[in-house]
Every structure is written in C-alpha cells, then in structure tokens.
Design a protein around this motif. Structure first.
Motif, short mmCIF file in Angstrom:
data_model
loop_
_atom_site.label_atom_id
_atom_site.label_comp_id
_atom_site.label_asym_id
_atom_site.label_seq_id
_atom_site.Cartn_x
_atom_site.Cartn_y
_atom_site.Cartn_z
N VAL A 102 0.86 -1.17 0.00
CA VAL A 102 0.00 0.00 0.00
C VAL A 102 0.90 1.23 0.00
N VAL A 114 1.17 5.16 0.53
CA VAL A 114 0.47 6.29 1.15
C VAL A 114 0.77 7.53 0.33
N ARG A 115 -0.23 8.02 -0.37
CA ARG A 115 -0.01 9.10 -1.30
C ARG A 115 0.04 10.46 -0.60
N THR A 175 -4.44 9.48 0.74
CA THR A 175 -5.12 8.27 0.32
C THR A 175 -4.13 7.13 0.13
N ARG A 176 -4.66 5.92 0.05
CA ARG A 176 -3.83 4.73 -0.06
C ARG A 176 -4.25 3.92 -1.29
N ASP A 177 -3.26 3.46 -2.05
CA ASP A 177 -3.51 2.64 -3.24
C ASP A 177 -2.61 1.41 -3.22
N ASP A 227 -9.54 4.72 0.25
CA ASP A 227 -8.36 3.94 0.62
C ASP A 227 -8.48 2.49 0.16
N ASP A 228 -7.40 1.99 -0.46
CA ASP A 228 -7.25 0.58 -0.81
C ASP A 228 -6.14 0.00 0.07
N THR A 229 -6.45 -1.06 0.80
CA THR A 229 -5.50 -1.60 1.77
C THR A 229 -5.58 -3.13 1.83
N ASN A 279 -11.44 -2.01 -0.15
CA ASN A 279 -11.63 -0.61 -0.52
C ASN A 279 -12.62 0.00 0.45
N ALA A 280 -12.29 1.20 0.99
CA ALA A 280 -13.11 1.79 2.04
C ALA A 280 -14.46 2.28 1.53
N GLN A 331 -17.26 -0.47 3.04
CA GLN A 331 -15.99 -1.19 2.89
C GLN A 331 -16.25 -2.54 2.22
#
Length: 267
Positions: free
Chosen positions: A56, A58-59, A63-65, A94-96, A111-112, A126
C-alpha cells in the motif's frame, strides 16, 4: 515491517541466505509520500514465488492505493534489492490489505468506499475487490451495507475475510459467500490461512497497549491475542503471544509450523 510507515524494508529469509539482511528500496511510485529519502509504504506482501512485492502506497493527499513491484536483487557483500513499483488502483477511497492469489495472477484487497472510516478503521461501504497483478480493471467482489475487510487467500483459492464481526469465505470471483465452517461466530478478525488450508490464524481484541517510540513519544494501540482455529475439528488454540495494532496480522512460515510478527510478551 508490515502495518507501519517505513523508510525501507528488511528481508529476513527463514534459515538464512545470501540475501539475509538485504534492504528493499521502492522506486517509481509517483505520488507516494516520502519519509526522509524513502517511500512511505504499508502492508508489504511477497508474491507466492517471492519475486514481487505488493504494498500500500500512502499518497501525498493521504489516500492509499495498491502497488506491485518486481524485486531485482543485486550481488556483493551488502546486497540491496530494488523494486520499481507500478500503481494498480486509483480509487479516491483507501485501498489496503493486499493479498496474493496462490498463482500470483491476482491481488485481493479492501476498498473503504464512499463512507468515512470510523475510529476502528471500518465503514459500511468497505468491500473486497480484486485486480490483476500485471495491471488492469479492478473488480468488486462484495456489495452490502456492512464492512468487508482484511482478505486472505487460501491454497485452494478461497478468500477468507472479516465481515461485520464474523469470518466469512468466498470463491475467487466473489461467489458462494458464507460464514466459514470451523470458526465460531465473533471469534476474531484479520484471518490468515495456514499453507495447507486446514487452519486459520486470527487476532482477538484484548485491551490497549501503550508503547514508547524511539523519540520518547507514547503510542496507544489495540492489544490483541493471537489465536489459531482448526477448521477440521473446530478447536481454538490461543498461541500466547500478543500483537500491538490490528494492522499487523501474523504470517505463517511455508511449512505451517510457525507464526511470524512483531509480538509482545503475554501476561
């Protein structure tokens, strides 16, 4: 190194190897924050054949991809591993929790969705998604009004995940969604399949852990017991070790004999 922002990743092969102690440096992840001179990443997960790393990123906007990077190993007395990352997801939510399919072709993740995460990291929007590991269009696998989170893929392709308090399973395409036989309702979360698919390691909330950082600060994190459910007998074994932070599920060694994590002494 999973679950926390890091400056670099350390490889620690079980049993030792020529690359024991090597560091992984992530390159090419445009838009991902830097901590000092290194990329900020979370949830690093090796592919089944050990040649690629999903993580993941952290942008800069927070946000997270999901990213994937092939590992290129150098030679010499101080081996370094380079990883040139490709971004797989671009959703504004967020994608985690990336998890590899057994054949390395697909990455599953959560994905949130459109609703903000609560203080425990859950949202009614989610859901579990998948994306080709080589890049392509993501596919939504669950769709309901409760949190679906923390997927993990078993050796037969079945996906275990946490759904609003219970452990569920489904097929690779999101089919046959049901509670997982052999795990009592409400037992725990963050399920992780054993290599032979007969057991599931999970985390169970115990209380709070107060840890001091290297700079003298104090972290207040969830404190969790590690449990293993035998899916054939229904037996539950409390391992005795505890984990600080619910984003640090234990990992199995390839032979299924050991669990690895940053554990705390119990008691």
């Amino acid at each position: 190194c999973s679950g926390a922002a890091v400056e670099r990743l350390a490889m620690m092969p079980i049993g030792g190897s020529d690359f024991d102690g090597a560091y992984v440096y992530i390159e090419g992840a445009r838009g991902v924050q830097r901590d000092g001179s290194h990329r900020v990443i979370e949830h690093p997960t090796l592919s089944p054949d050990g040649t690629r790393l999903a993580f993941v990123g952290v942008r800069v906007d927070g946000t997270r991809d999901i990213y994937v990077a092939p590992l290129e190993r150098s030679t010499g007395p101080n081996p370094v591993i380079g990883a040139r990352a490709e971004r797989l997801t671009t959703d504004p939510a967020d994608d985690t929790f990336p998890a590899w399919a057994a054949d390395g072709s697909t990455i599953y993740y959560e994905n949130a969705g459109s609703e903000p995460l609560d203080d425990s990291g859950f949202s009614s929007t989610q859901e579990i998604w998948s994306v080709p590991a080589e890049g392509g269009t993501p596919t939504q696998l669950t769709d309901n009004a409760v949190p679906d989170s923390q997927p993990d893929v078993g050796p037969d392709g079945s996906i275990a995940f946490w759904r609003s308090g219970d452990i569920w399973t489904m097929g690779p395409a999101g089919d046959e969604q049901r509670t997982l036989d052999g795990v009592r309702l409400g037992l725990g979360f963050n399920p992780r399949w054993s290599p032979d698919g007969t057991k599931l390691a999970m985390l169970v909330y115990k209380g709070r852990a107060h840890l001091r950082t290297s700079l003298g600060g104090l972290l207040d994190l969830p404190l969790l017991d590690v449990v293993v459910a035998d899916l054939e007998t229904g037996g539950i074994h409390y391992v005795g070790a505890q984990v600080a932070s619910d984003v640090n599920p234990p990992s199995w060694t390839p032979d299924g004999a050991l669990l690895i994590n940053r554990f705390m002494p119990s008691g």
